[in-house]
Design an enzyme around this catalytic site. Structure first.
Site, PDB file in Angstrom:
ATOM      1  N   LEU A   1      79.482   7.066  13.975  1.00  8.23           N
ATOM      2  CA  LEU A   1      79.108   7.337  15.356  1.00  8.23           C
ATOM      3  C   LEU A   1      79.207   8.849  15.519  1.00  8.23           C
ATOM      4  CD1 LEU A   1      80.918   4.701  17.634  1.00  8.23           C
ATOM      5  CD2 LEU A   1      78.549   4.709  16.824  1.00  8.23           C
ATOM      6  N   ASP A   2      78.338   9.444  16.325  1.00  7.92           N
ATOM      7  CA  ASP A   2      78.420  10.885  16.572  1.00  7.92           C
ATOM      8  C   ASP A   2      79.762  11.209  17.225  1.00  7.92           C
ATOM      9  OD1 ASP A   2      75.838  10.989  15.663  1.00  7.92           O
ATOM     10  OD2 ASP A   2      74.949  10.991  17.677  1.00  7.92           O
ATOM     11  N   LYS A   3      80.136  12.489  17.122  1.00  9.21           N
ATOM     12  CA  LYS A   3      81.431  12.918  17.681  1.00  9.21           C
ATOM     13  C   LYS A   3      81.534  12.576  19.170  1.00  9.21           C
ATOM     14  CE  LYS A   3      83.901  17.294  18.073  1.00  9.21           C
ATOM     15  NZ  LYS A   3      83.918  18.691  17.637  1.00  9.21           N
TER      16      LYS A   3
END
Ligand code: URA
Length: 239
Positions: A105-107
């Site tokens: 998942l993106d930051k």
């Protein structure tokens, strides 16, 4: 196989939390080889001893499966020179060599991340042909329309020319929020899909990965072991 504390075994097999284990053991709800367990720190041999928890045999597994509700600002990696990783969020008694996040998942994306040490299973679940459904809740800068729902269904052409597989888009009446279901996981996929529609994601939360949901872990940073049913559902997924 090394011995381990009884409360740890009950915890890692998803029977109950280690705190609950203490109480249940005291109440006589746990037996080891037919004898009521004496205390939470009693040592057991997970692959040899017969442990019964509230009438049900405890199945010890070779692999660990944890589901985390990822907070913002944490990276989906095993280590990072700068930011906290999803593994840094594991309490000491859940840490184990070889654990890694299954997918990214993106930051700034929050929500469901599966953490495991079963490399073969992760490989299978992440293979493009495996089509595991990933469901997200989103908010966007501008409202989306029913024609965007059709576009998602047909496939959206991203800036690099890649055409996404059919995806489902469910809109709330306002149009600027809803749910998206993907069967693939390209880099920044949802953000890039919205950009292709001249829009922008302002909030993204994964709420489902195949059969896994955020049940029991409603707050960011919460985590739990998978249940036997969830593990069986993941393991039976064909690539
Ligand atoms: N799509 C994105 O753009 N980001 C994520 O983190 C997940 C899906």
């Amino acid at each position: 196989m090394a011995q381990m504390r009884l409360d740890k075994l009950l915890g890692i097999t998803g029977c109950c939390s280690r705190t609950e284990a203490k109480k249940l053991i005291r109440s006589g709800a746990v037996t080891v080889n037919g004898i009521a367990a004496a205390s939470a720190d009693q040592k057991v041999e997970p692959q040899q001893d017969t442990v019964i928890f509230c009438g049900t045999p405890v199945v010890y597994r070779q692999y660990t499966y944890i589901v985390l509700n990822k907070p913002e600002g944490v990276v989906s990696a095993t280590e990072d020179g700068k930011d906290r990783t999803v593994l840094d969020l594991l309490p000491a008694d859940m840490r184990r060599a070889g654990l890694f996040p299954c997918g990214r998942l993106d930051k700034n994306t929050v929500g469901l991340v599966l953490i495991t040490d079963n490399g073969a299973l992760a490989h299978r679940l992440l293979a493009p042909k495996s089509h595991v459904e990933k469901e997200y809740r989103f908010r966007s800068k501008f409202p989306l329309t029913p024609s965007d729902v059709d576009l998602f269904e047909q496939g959206v052409v991203l800036e690099d020319g890649y055409e996404t597989k059919p995806a489902r888009l469910f809109l709330e009446p306002s149009g600027d929020a809803g749910r998206i279901v993907l069967v693939e996981g390209k880099y920044h996929q949802i953000k890039r899909m919205l950009e292709a529609l001249h829009n922008k994601i302002t909030h993204l939360e994964r709420i489902r990965f195949g059969p896994l949901t955020l049940d029991g872990i409603p707050n960011r940073g919460d985590l739990r072991y998978l249940t036997e049913t969830e593990i069986a559902a993941l393991e039976s997924h064909e690539a």
